[in-house]
Design an enzyme around this catalytic site. Sequence first.
Site, short mmCIF file in Angstrom:
data_model
loop_
_atom_site.label_atom_id
_atom_site.label_comp_id
_atom_site.label_asym_id
_atom_site.label_seq_id
_atom_site.Cartn_x
_atom_site.Cartn_y
_atom_site.Cartn_z
N ASP A 148 -7.56 -1.91 -2.68
CA ASP A 148 -6.29 -1.91 -1.87
C ASP A 148 -6.36 -2.82 -0.60
O ASP A 148 -5.77 -2.73 0.42
CB ASP A 148 -6.32 -0.34 -1.12
CG ASP A 148 -6.36 0.53 -2.20
OD1 ASP A 148 -5.49 0.29 -3.20
OD2 ASP A 148 -7.35 1.45 -2.23
N GLU A 149 -6.76 -4.22 -0.79
CA GLU A 149 -6.67 -5.06 0.17
C GLU A 149 -5.42 -5.95 0.43
O GLU A 149 -5.31 -6.63 1.35
CB GLU A 149 -8.00 -6.32 -0.16
CG GLU A 149 -9.25 -5.67 -0.30
CD GLU A 149 -9.71 -5.44 -1.85
OE1 GLU A 149 -8.83 -5.42 -2.58
OE2 GLU A 149 -10.79 -4.98 -2.30
N GLY A 150 -4.63 -5.48 -0.41
CA GLY A 150 -3.39 -6.31 -0.39
C GLY A 150 -3.05 -7.22 -1.45
O GLY A 150 -2.48 -8.16 -1.42
N LYS A 151 -3.91 -7.24 -2.49
CA LYS A 151 -3.99 -8.33 -3.72
C LYS A 151 -2.66 -8.42 -4.48
O LYS A 151 -2.01 -9.59 -4.69
CB LYS A 151 -4.98 -7.85 -4.58
CG LYS A 151 -6.53 -7.94 -4.32
CD LYS A 151 -7.44 -7.71 -5.47
CE LYS A 151 -7.38 -6.25 -5.87
NZ LYS A 151 -7.73 -5.25 -4.99
N LYS A 197 0.30 -8.09 -3.13
CA LYS A 197 1.33 -8.65 -2.32
C LYS A 197 0.86 -10.43 -2.36
O LYS A 197 1.72 -11.26 -2.37
CB LYS A 197 1.37 -8.34 -0.80
CG LYS A 197 1.99 -9.42 -0.08
CD LYS A 197 1.79 -9.31 1.71
CE LYS A 197 2.50 -10.73 1.96
NZ LYS A 197 2.98 -10.86 3.46
N GLY A 256 -3.16 0.18 -8.14
CA GLY A 256 -2.00 0.32 -7.74
C GLY A 256 -1.53 -0.67 -6.55
O GLY A 256 -2.32 -0.92 -5.69
N HIS A 257 -0.66 -1.59 -7.06
CA HIS A 257 -0.43 -2.80 -6.38
C HIS A 257 1.20 -2.64 -5.67
O HIS A 257 1.99 -2.37 -6.73
CB HIS A 257 -0.47 -4.17 -7.44
CG HIS A 257 -1.93 -4.26 -7.64
ND1 HIS A 257 -2.24 -5.17 -8.49
CD2 HIS A 257 -2.99 -3.70 -7.36
CE1 HIS A 257 -3.60 -5.29 -8.76
NE2 HIS A 257 -4.11 -4.44 -7.86
N THR A 258 1.15 -2.85 -4.48
CA THR A 258 2.59 -2.72 -3.73
C THR A 258 3.04 -4.06 -3.51
O THR A 258 2.18 -4.74 -3.17
CB THR A 258 2.21 -1.81 -2.62
OG1 THR A 258 1.42 -0.63 -2.83
CG2 THR A 258 3.70 -1.46 -1.93
N GLN A 283 -8.84 -3.40 -8.05
CA GLN A 283 -10.04 -2.78 -7.44
C GLN A 283 -10.60 -4.06 -6.44
O GLN A 283 -10.07 -4.86 -6.06
CB GLN A 283 -11.19 -2.19 -8.35
CG GLN A 283 -10.61 -1.02 -9.12
CD GLN A 283 -9.91 -1.12 -9.96
OE1 GLN A 283 -9.97 -1.89 -10.91
NE2 GLN A 283 -8.58 -0.50 -10.25
N THR A 338 -1.94 5.12 -6.35
CA THR A 338 -1.79 5.85 -7.84
C THR A 338 -2.23 7.40 -7.62
O THR A 338 -1.46 8.17 -8.39
CB THR A 338 -3.07 5.28 -8.59
OG1 THR A 338 -2.90 3.66 -8.74
CG2 THR A 338 -3.21 5.81 -9.99
N GLY A 345 -1.97 9.21 -4.15
CA GLY A 345 -1.40 9.43 -2.99
C GLY A 345 -2.54 10.06 -1.89
O GLY A 345 -2.35 10.60 -0.76
N ARG A 346 -3.68 9.98 -2.30
CA ARG A 346 -4.73 10.31 -1.35
C ARG A 346 -4.86 9.43 -0.17
O ARG A 346 -4.92 8.22 -0.12
CB ARG A 346 -6.26 10.19 -2.11
CG ARG A 346 -6.55 11.28 -3.19
CD ARG A 346 -7.73 10.94 -3.96
NE ARG A 346 -7.98 9.71 -4.56
CZ ARG A 346 -9.12 9.40 -5.19
NH1 ARG A 346 -9.94 10.16 -5.31
NH2 ARG A 346 -9.21 8.25 -6.05
N ARG A 403 -6.32 7.24 2.40
CA ARG A 403 -7.65 6.61 2.31
C ARG A 403 -8.43 6.67 3.52
O ARG A 403 -8.06 6.88 4.72
CB ARG A 403 -7.24 4.98 2.21
CG ARG A 403 -6.52 4.97 1.06
CD ARG A 403 -6.08 3.13 0.87
NE ARG A 403 -5.34 2.91 -0.15
CZ ARG A 403 -4.21 2.26 -0.38
NH1 ARG A 403 -3.80 1.39 1.02
NH2 ARG A 403 -3.46 2.14 -1.36
P1 IMP Z 1 -11.85 5.19 -11.38
O1 IMP Z 1 -11.57 3.76 -11.54
O2 IMP Z 1 -10.63 6.16 -11.65
O3 IMP Z 1 -12.92 5.69 -12.44
O4 IMP Z 1 -12.33 5.80 -10.06
C1 IMP Z 1 -13.67 5.14 -9.52
C2 IMP Z 1 -13.68 4.98 -7.94
O5 IMP Z 1 -13.03 3.85 -7.57
C3 IMP Z 1 -12.94 5.97 -7.11
O6 IMP Z 1 -13.64 6.14 -5.95
C4 IMP Z 1 -11.47 5.47 -7.01
O7 IMP Z 1 -10.82 6.07 -5.81
C5 IMP Z 1 -11.65 3.87 -6.90
N1 IMP Z 1 -10.57 3.26 -7.35
C6 IMP Z 1 -10.30 2.87 -8.49
N2 IMP Z 1 -9.15 2.28 -8.52
C7 IMP Z 1 -8.94 1.71 -7.27
C8 IMP Z 1 -8.06 0.96 -6.61
O8 IMP Z 1 -7.36 0.26 -7.31
N3 IMP Z 1 -8.00 0.80 -5.31
C9 IMP Z 1 -8.87 1.68 -4.61
N4 IMP Z 1 -9.89 2.19 -5.25
C10 IMP Z 1 -9.87 2.52 -6.65
MG MG Z 2 -4.27 -0.60 -4.54
#
Ligand code: IMP
Ligand code: MG
Length: 430
Positions: free
Chosen positions: A12-15, A17, A39-41, A198, A295, A297-298, A300
């Site tokens: 979620d660093e902004g990749k 964009k 989840g890339h916005t 990630q 992805t 909605g949690r 952060r």
């Molecule tokens: P998984 O990839 O669904 O197995 O999740 C493993 C861990 O990686 C969890 O802590 C997720 O919240 C985190 N995670 C997976 N994908 C992302 C992402 O795109 N952004 C941020 N955290 C992620």
């Molecule tokens: Mg993301």
Amino acid sequence: MNLVVTGAQWGDEGKGKIVDYLAKDAQIIVRFSGGANAGHTIVIGDEQYALHLIPSGILYPDKFVILGAGMVIDPVALFKELDMLKERGIDTTGRVFISDRAHIVLPRYIQIDKERDAARKTPIGTTGRGIGITYSMKCDRDGIRIADLGWKEKMDELEDEDRAFLAPFVQRLSEMSIDQAYFLMHHRNSQILFEGAQGTLLDLDLGTYPYVSSGMSSAAGAAIGGCIGPRRLDKVLGVFKAYSTRVGNGPFPSEFEEVVSTGSTTATEVEPVETSSEDALCKYIRETGREYGVTTGRPRRCGYLDLVALRYACLTNSIDSLVMTHLDVYDTLDKIKACIAYRITGEDGKEHIIEEFPASIAALNAAKPVLRSFAGWKQNLSGCLTYDEFPTAAMEYIEFIERFCETPIDIVSVGYDRKETIIRKNPWGK
Ligand code: IMP
Ligand code: MG
């Protein structure tokens, strides 16, 4: 030229964009790791797109995109995303390719992922997309690859339920399937952008294991998951936010103290007033930076920029240049702080100052951030068109990070829009 964009924090660093911005000068965009957990916005004018599987370059009408060999593909999520793009007027016909070595996520795996994580004493907090289970099946040599859809013996071996699930997708997936290594060889004179998902600290090997995802999200993953030799990767960019966030469980040394103190704390170094201001800062950053998972909605978890972790990411990814995002989130603050070391109290009761990112989860959990303060700039950065227009205080923050990490920050993002991107040095240049 082949350029890799990786996350230098916990995702979620902004990749999204930055990849979208750099894709303008690429012909092919390759994603090399992960799956629909990402989840890339991307924001273009009034339009906002959330992509999970398809590389961000798809929004340009003339680019090829590849879902690489290191990825795990959920066919339901993939076709849903393609339908969404079609509905929004983006023609993807003949432009989306999947490596025939990529693995397929089955609905069964998604179910197991959710159940297994819920049953853990300390859940990882996975996204519940079946990612870890699919990678486990791959390591166990029981996975199903795109190429296997045409392998009769393998298909005959599958459970009826899995075969029935795959049947409606076989033709469409096979039409998109390529031999990625030879495809990229034939396009070797193109500019290719390798899009990470990630981040380094969620990388299976380099991250805060077991609180990681299961793919190779760091730069080395671009070689394997991209079906290209490591020496063909010309440059590595590391994207990081001006602060830190993390979704799910796991250590986070520079995390803000979010609970408002009752004043009865026994910790000597955390005064109640400091705790409550971190709480306020956390809420401010979460709202201003829209720090909610794309992805899941949690909300952060948020914290100070962790320079110990960032320097580790520079080292382990051989980052040539850094890209700083979300700097504008700090526009209104009087004072900015960043973590420059960890203070860990050992079993002997002695305090140790650590400047290297440890593997031990116990050490990371015990680590308290040593903070350095910077003056705020109290100015709207999105009004700046070039780096020279930045206020001195913002430059001081940026240049301290460069010195600390011994890595230049060549791009600074000060807003969501493509336009709000300050290029100090174009990464596509020699
Ligand atoms: P998984 O990839 O669904 O197995 O999740 C493993 C861990 O990686 C969890 O802590 C997720 O919240 C985190 N995670 C997976 N994908 C992302 C992402 O795109 N952004 C941020 N955290 C992620
Ligand atoms: Mg993301």
